[in-house]
Design an enzyme around this catalytic site. Structure first.
Site, PDB file in Angstrom:
ATOM      1  N   GLU A  41      -9.849  -2.259   5.064  1.00 58.64           N
ATOM      2  CA  GLU A  41     -10.515  -1.928   6.322  1.00 58.64           C
ATOM      3  C   GLU A  41     -11.816  -2.725   6.481  1.00 58.64           C
ATOM      4  OE1 GLU A  41      -8.945  -0.194   8.431  1.00 58.64           O
ATOM      5  OE2 GLU A  41      -8.363   1.804   7.741  1.00 58.64           O
ATOM      6  N   HIS A  84      -7.391  -4.925  10.020  1.00 58.44           N
ATOM      7  CA  HIS A  84      -7.134  -4.686   8.592  1.00 58.44           C
ATOM      8  C   HIS A  84      -5.828  -5.358   8.175  1.00 58.44           C
ATOM      9  CE1 HIS A  84      -4.992  -0.713   9.805  1.00 58.44           C
ATOM     10  NE2 HIS A  84      -4.061  -1.529   9.411  1.00 58.44           N
ATOM     11  N   ASP A 137       0.816  -1.221   0.000  1.00 59.60           N
ATOM     12  CA  ASP A 137       0.000   0.000   0.000  1.00 59.60           C
ATOM     13  C   ASP A 137       0.844   1.263   0.000  1.00 59.60           C
ATOM     14  OD1 ASP A 137       0.895  -0.576   2.574  1.00 59.60           O
ATOM     15  OD2 ASP A 137      -1.091  -1.037   3.336  1.00 59.60           O
ATOM     16  N   ASN A 162      -7.915  -3.050  14.106  1.00 57.57           N
ATOM     17  CA  ASN A 162      -9.264  -3.440  13.663  1.00 57.57           C
ATOM     18  C   ASN A 162      -9.201  -4.617  12.680  1.00 57.57           C
ATOM     19  OD1 ASN A 162      -8.271  -2.296  11.343  1.00 57.57           O
ATOM     20  ND2 ASN A 162      -9.754  -0.631  11.229  1.00 57.57           N
TER      21      ASN A 162
HETATM   22  C1  F6R Z   1       1.308  -1.572   6.135  1.00 49.01           C
HETATM   23  C2  F6R Z   1       0.036  -2.262   6.219  1.00 49.01           C
HETATM   24  C3  F6R Z   1      -0.776  -2.277   7.455  1.00 49.01           C
HETATM   25  C4  F6R Z   1       0.021  -2.602   8.713  1.00 49.01           C
HETATM   26  C5  F6R Z   1      -0.880  -2.554   9.948  1.00 49.01           C
HETATM   27  C6  F6R Z   1      -0.096  -2.811  11.223  1.00 49.01           C
HETATM   28  O1  F6R Z   1       1.885  -1.710   4.857  1.00 49.01           O
HETATM   29  O2  F6R Z   1      -0.340  -2.806   5.248  1.00 49.01           O
HETATM   30  O3  F6R Z   1      -1.808  -3.222   7.300  1.00 49.01           O
HETATM   31  O4  F6R Z   1       0.604  -3.865   8.582  1.00 49.01           O
HETATM   32  O5  F6R Z   1      -1.480  -1.308  10.039  1.00 49.01           O
HETATM   33  O6  F6R Z   1       0.808  -1.765  11.407  1.00 49.01           O
HETATM   34  P1  F6R Z   1       1.879  -1.795  12.581  1.00 49.01           P
HETATM   35  O7  F6R Z   1       2.861  -2.869  12.228  1.00 49.01           O
HETATM   36  O8  F6R Z   1       2.503  -0.430  12.564  1.00 49.01           O
HETATM   37  O9  F6R Z   1       1.147  -2.087  13.844  1.00 49.01           O
END
Ligand code: F6R
Length: 244
Positions: free
Chosen positions: A143, A138, A67, A136
């Protein structure tokens, strides 16, 4: 689903780095689906260390990131493109031509999403998809929603994700409200999936995703339907999951 219980963040990072490194050793031209965020940083640092010792070679690896924030160019310090360079790519021998992220500056979202899906298909899909998980549940920026996404799409981030990501910005106002994210199709078509989780704030997401019903309200729950998923989580993240 294979659940590997790690002692702590460092243990989780080393175990996951071992799996990625084995993938690259076994298939030097692997297509890796990579993630940003706090959780994979330890993995990237471990892989850099092994690269410097000559244990793993990234010269033929292709990286297709999950992303990118809309509106941020690749030189923006908060962009995921910059994140990947600062935490990983600048320290290994991956070819710049083999690095792919959505282009956050592309305002024609239909065009950009179609281009990115073509990149994935033209490389034969993803061999190993690394995933973090949001509070959440994701994955990528898929989401909670009323249905699962399919291809790469433009997402409006939820308040919970904006709040969680504020730590990387000077203020909540600076967090972009939209992002481009790979969809569930490319994730589910990856040959192998490696999901990592660390910390108590991921415990509920992990429990719901792997021990609750499959529902788009819990995006990572779709992974229950994938045949080769490895979850590596530390004790805090596993606190609400059944023991053994
Ligand atoms: C990032 C991504 C997100 C993160 C998720 C957890 O490329 O795709 O899904 O993996 O938000 O983020 P952290 O590791 O910062 O808790």
């Amino acid at each position: 689903m294979r659940l590997i219980r790690a002692k702590d963040y460092q243990d989780m990072s080393r175990k996951a780095a071992n799996i990625i490194s084995a993938q690259v050793i076994l298939k030097p031209e692997s297509v890796l689906g990579l993630a940003t965020g706090s959780t994979p940083i330890g993995i990237y640092h471990q892989l850099i260390d092994w690269y410097k010792k000559g244990d793993v070679d990234f010269s033929r690896v292709v990286s297709i990131n999950l992303d990118e924030y809309c509106g941020l160019s690749d030189s923006n310090p908060q962009s995921y493109s910059r994140f990947m360079r600062e935490h990983f790519f600048d320290y290994i021998n991956i070819s710049p031509a083999n690095i792919f992220l959505p282009d956050g500056t592309q305002t024609d979202s239909a065009l950009e999403c179609a281009r990115y899906d073509r990149v994935i298909v033209e490389h034969g899909g993803i061999d190993l998809q690394l995933l973090g998980i949001g509070r959440n549940a994701h994955i990528g920026f898929n989401e909670p929603d009323v249905c699962f996404s399919r291809g790469t799409h433009q997402v409006t981030l939820t308040e919970s994700t904006i709040a969680a990501n504020t730590r990387f910005f000077e203020s909540v106002e600076q967090v972009p409200r939209q992002a481009y994210s790979v969809g569930m199709q490319a994730i589910m078509q990856a040959k192998k999936i490696l999901l990592i989780a660390s910390g108590a704030d991921k415990a509920e997401a992990l429990q719901k995703s792997f021990f609750g019903p499959v529902t788009p309200q819990v995006p990572a729950s779709i992974l229950q339907l994938h045949q080769d998923v490895t979850v590596i989580a530390d004790m805090d993240a596993l606190a609400l999951c059944p023991a053994e």
